[in-house]
Design an enzyme around this catalytic site. Structure first.
Site, short mmCIF file in Angstrom:
data_model
loop_
_atom_site.label_atom_id
_atom_site.label_comp_id
_atom_site.label_asym_id
_atom_site.label_seq_id
_atom_site.Cartn_x
_atom_site.Cartn_y
_atom_site.Cartn_z
N GLU A 11 0.82 -1.22 0.00
CA GLU A 11 0.00 0.00 0.00
C GLU A 11 0.85 1.27 0.00
O GLU A 11 0.54 2.23 -0.70
CB GLU A 11 -0.95 0.00 1.20
CG GLU A 11 -2.06 -1.06 1.14
CD GLU A 11 -3.09 -0.79 0.02
OE1 GLU A 11 -3.18 0.34 -0.44
OE2 GLU A 11 -3.78 -1.74 -0.38
N ASP A 63 -6.21 8.31 -0.70
CA ASP A 63 -5.77 7.34 0.30
C ASP A 63 -4.58 7.91 1.06
O ASP A 63 -3.70 8.54 0.46
CB ASP A 63 -5.35 6.03 -0.38
CG ASP A 63 -6.53 5.32 -1.03
OD1 ASP A 63 -7.68 5.62 -0.67
OD2 ASP A 63 -6.29 4.46 -1.90
#
Ligand SMILES: *[C@@H]1O[C@H](CO)[C@@H](O)[C@H](O)[C@H]1NC(C)=O
Length: 148
Positions: A55, A72
Site C-alpha cells: 500500500e 488514500d
C-alpha cells in the site's frame, strides 16, 4: 537574540523531521506487534506487513488521489471515501479522524483506524495491495531476521 532564532529554526527542522517517516521492515514489525495486530481480525503480523508494504512501501507520508476525487492516506493508505475527512469531498468518516493526521510518523491513529476497517466483513480484502500481492501466499519472509 541570535541563539533564540537558531533554536526556533532547530525546532522547525525537528517538526519537519517528525512529520513523515519511512519505516524499515523489522522496525514496523515490532510496532505492529506491540500494538496487537498479530492475529487481529484473524490476520497474522506478516499479512499486516505485506499489506502495508504494497500500500505505502512503509512510508507514512504516502498519499494518492483517486479518479473519484477521494484519496488514500498514510502507511495503510486509508481512504477518505469511508474512513477519514479531507477538504476534497464529503466522507463517511468511519474513523472520526482528519486524513492529514494519518500522514505523520506516529502511526498509532493509523493502527486504530485499520483495526476498525479490518473488522468489516471484507476483512483485509479492503486493501487491494494485500488482495493482489499477499493473500494466500507464504508470507514468512516478511518477518525474517526481525527477532520478534
Ligand atoms: C502517538 O499518538 C497517540 C495518539 O494518537 C499518543 O497517545 C501518543 O503519545 C503518540 N506517541 C508519540 C511517540 O508521540
Amino acid at each position: 537574540m541570535g541563539s533564540h532564532r537558531l533554536l526556533l529554526q532547530l525546532l522547525a527542522l525537528l517538526t519537519t523531521v517528525t512529520k513523515a517517516k519511512v519505516f524499515s521492515r523489522c522496525e514496523l514489525a515490532h510496532i505492529l506487534q506491540e500494538e496487537g495486530l498479530d492475529g487481529y481480525g484473524g490476520y497474522s503480523l506478516t499479512d499486516w506487513l505485506c499489506m502495508a508494504f504494497y500500500e505505502s512501501t512503509f512510508n507514512t507520508a504516502a498519499q494518492s488521489i483517486k479518479a473519484d476525487g477521494s484519496a488514500d492516506y498514510g502507511i495503510f493508505q486509508i481512504s477518505s471515501q469511508l474512513w477519514c475527512t479531507d477538504d476534497r469531498r464529503p466522507s463517511d468518516d468511519g474513523c472520526r479522524i482528519a486524513c492529514r493526521d494519518l500522514l505523520s510518523s506516529n502511526i498509532t491513529d493509523d493502527i486504530i483506524c485499520a483495526k476498525r476497517i479490518v473488522r468489516n466483513p471484507p476483512g483485509m480484502n479492503a486493501w487491494e495491495g494485500w488482495a493482489m500481492h499477499c493473500k494466500g501466499r507464504d508470507l514468512s519472509e516478511w518477518v525474517e531476521g526481525c527477532d520478534l
